[in-house]
Design an enzyme around this catalytic site. Structure first.
Site, PDB file in Angstrom:
ATOM      1  N   ARG A 121      -1.706  -5.811  -8.761  1.00 30.62           N
ATOM      2  CA  ARG A 121      -0.656  -6.814  -8.544  1.00 30.62           C
ATOM      3  C   ARG A 121      -0.641  -7.846  -9.649  1.00 30.62           C
ATOM      4  O   ARG A 121       0.412  -8.321 -10.055  1.00 30.62           O
ATOM      5  CB  ARG A 121      -0.871  -7.516  -7.190  1.00 30.62           C
ATOM      6  CG  ARG A 121      -0.610  -6.645  -5.999  1.00 30.62           C
ATOM      7  CD  ARG A 121      -1.138  -7.245  -4.739  1.00 30.62           C
ATOM      8  NE  ARG A 121      -2.588  -7.344  -4.796  1.00 30.62           N
ATOM      9  CZ  ARG A 121      -3.365  -7.520  -3.755  1.00 30.62           C
ATOM     10  NH1 ARG A 121      -2.851  -7.663  -2.560  1.00 30.62           N
ATOM     11  NH2 ARG A 121      -4.670  -7.566  -3.895  1.00 30.62           N
TER      12      ARG A 121
ATOM     13  N   SER B  59      -2.900  -7.624   2.580  1.00 30.20           N
ATOM     14  CA  SER B  59      -3.235  -7.622   4.009  1.00 30.20           C
ATOM     15  C   SER B  59      -3.692  -9.014   4.443  1.00 30.20           C
ATOM     16  O   SER B  59      -3.332  -9.479   5.532  1.00 30.20           O
ATOM     17  CB  SER B  59      -4.344  -6.611   4.290  1.00 30.20           C
ATOM     18  OG  SER B  59      -3.931  -5.314   3.957  1.00 30.20           O
TER      19      SER B  59
ATOM     20  N   HIS C 183       0.838  -1.207   0.000  1.00 29.45           N
ATOM     21  CA  HIS C 183       0.000   0.000   0.000  1.00 29.45           C
ATOM     22  C   HIS C 183       0.869   1.252   0.000  1.00 29.45           C
ATOM     23  O   HIS C 183       0.605   2.213  -0.725  1.00 29.45           O
ATOM     24  CB  HIS C 183      -0.871   0.044   1.274  1.00 29.45           C
ATOM     25  CG  HIS C 183      -1.919  -1.006   1.372  1.00 29.45           C
ATOM     26  ND1 HIS C 183      -2.071  -1.806   2.482  1.00 29.45           N
ATOM     27  CD2 HIS C 183      -2.898  -1.393   0.505  1.00 29.45           C
ATOM     28  CE1 HIS C 183      -3.092  -2.621   2.309  1.00 29.45           C
ATOM     29  NE2 HIS C 183      -3.606  -2.402   1.109  1.00 29.45           N
TER      30      HIS C 183
ATOM     31  N   LYS D  84     -16.665  -6.717   5.857  1.00 29.03           N
ATOM     32  CA  LYS D  84     -15.761  -7.840   6.151  1.00 29.03           C
ATOM     33  C   LYS D  84     -15.379  -7.850   7.624  1.00 29.03           C
ATOM     34  O   LYS D  84     -15.342  -6.814   8.271  1.00 29.03           O
ATOM     35  CB  LYS D  84     -14.473  -7.679   5.350  1.00 29.03           C
ATOM     36  CG  LYS D  84     -14.592  -7.892   3.873  1.00 29.03           C
ATOM     37  CD  LYS D  84     -13.182  -7.918   3.281  1.00 29.03           C
ATOM     38  CE  LYS D  84     -13.105  -7.136   1.990  1.00 29.03           C
ATOM     39  NZ  LYS D  84     -11.729  -6.876   1.568  1.00 29.03           N
TER      40      LYS D  84
HETATM   41  O1  PNS Z   1      -8.814  -2.773   0.362  1.00 28.27           O
HETATM   42  P1  PNS Z   1     -10.089  -3.185  -0.321  1.00 28.27           P
HETATM   43  O2  PNS Z   1     -10.942  -4.037   0.611  1.00 28.27           O
HETATM   44  O3  PNS Z   1      -9.874  -3.828  -1.648  1.00 28.27           O
HETATM   45  O4  PNS Z   1     -10.888  -1.811  -0.560  1.00 28.27           O
HETATM   46  C1  PNS Z   1     -12.098  -1.841  -1.279  1.00 28.27           C
HETATM   47  C2  PNS Z   1     -12.728  -0.439  -1.306  1.00 28.27           C
HETATM   48  C3  PNS Z   1     -13.019   0.058   0.113  1.00 28.27           C
HETATM   49  C4  PNS Z   1     -11.778   0.519  -1.988  1.00 28.27           C
HETATM   50  C5  PNS Z   1     -14.017  -0.594  -2.141  1.00 28.27           C
HETATM   51  O5  PNS Z   1     -14.785  -1.625  -1.627  1.00 28.27           O
HETATM   52  C6  PNS Z   1     -14.835   0.674  -2.182  1.00 28.27           C
HETATM   53  O6  PNS Z   1     -14.527   1.571  -2.956  1.00 28.27           O
HETATM   54  N1  PNS Z   1     -15.866   0.734  -1.319  1.00 28.27           N
HETATM   55  C7  PNS Z   1     -16.702   1.902  -1.202  1.00 28.27           C
HETATM   56  C8  PNS Z   1     -18.129   1.585  -1.613  1.00 28.27           C
HETATM   57  C9  PNS Z   1     -18.335   1.841  -3.074  1.00 28.27           C
HETATM   58  O7  PNS Z   1     -18.111   2.929  -3.586  1.00 28.27           O
HETATM   59  N2  PNS Z   1     -18.798   0.789  -3.774  1.00 28.27           N
HETATM   60  C10 PNS Z   1     -19.043   0.819  -5.161  1.00 28.27           C
HETATM   61  C11 PNS Z   1     -17.773   0.560  -5.947  1.00 28.27           C
HETATM   62  S1  PNS Z   1     -18.093   0.553  -7.686  1.00 28.27           S
END
Ligand code: PNS
Length: 159
Positions: free
Chosen positions: A90, A127, A17, A41
């Site tokens: 990645r 993570s 990150h 989660k």
């Molecule tokens: O580290 P992660 O778990 O991959 O992060 C995912 C995250 C938080 C970036 C993603 O789930 C997100 O953008 N969530 C916000 C909700 C949202 O906007 N959802 C629609 C996405 S198209």
């Protein structure tokens, strides 16, 4: 003023990150690291703990700040006048996961998604894997900042 967001769960923040955040900070005037605080989660660390870890880890970058967010990342971008969402890729599996989100976010608002290839040294770091390896007694000191390693060890010792 160009402003980007690096969104994620950061449970916990890894060196992967931080590589992406650091490179984003060199591409944009300002970067906001947006920590999802309402994701469904199961988390090892609370939202406050994750925010604190990001604050500490990002202290090295002059133009990076940290904020929690709930709801849509596109709403966060509108509220914070953010023009770009930056994500690290990645492998092809990341692309498959990220592409529909990038397209949905572009359909919701005019924010652009920028994909950065991860550094070769961190392309296998996540993570989830860090937590799994640490929980099974493996050495993850190369993959997270030292204070995150301490927090991981303390949390695992509590269990
Ligand atoms: O580290 P992660 O778990 O991959 O992060 C995912 C995250 C938080 C970036 C993603 O789930 C997100 O953008 N969530 C916000 C909700 C949202 O906007 N959802 C629609 C996405 S198209």
């Amino acid at each position: 003023m160009s402003r980007a967001v690096c969104p994620g769960s950061f449970d916990p923040v890894t060196n992967g990150h931080l590589d992406i955040i650091g490179r984003t900070s060199r591409l944009f005037d300002e970067v906001v690291v947006a920590v999802g605080v309402n994701a469904s989660k199961n988390r090892m660390f609370t939202s406050d703990e994750r925010l604190e870890m990001l604050e500490e880890a990002c202290g090295r970058f002059d133009n990076v700040r940290v904020a929690g967010f709930t709801g849509l990342v596109t709403d966060f971008c509108t509220e914070h006048d953010v023009q770009a969402i930056v994500k690290g890729l990645r492998a092809a599996t990341d692309f498959d996961y990220e592409m529909p989100m990038a397209q949905m976010n572009a359909a919701l608002t005019d924010v652009q998604t920028v994909f950065l290839p991860t550094a070769t040294g961190t392309s296998f770091v996540s993570s989830s894997l860090v937590k799994e390896v640490a929980a099974l007694g493996g050495d993850v000191s190369a993959f997270v900042p030292s204070f995150v390693l301490e927090a991981l060890r303390a949390r695992l010792a509590d269990r």
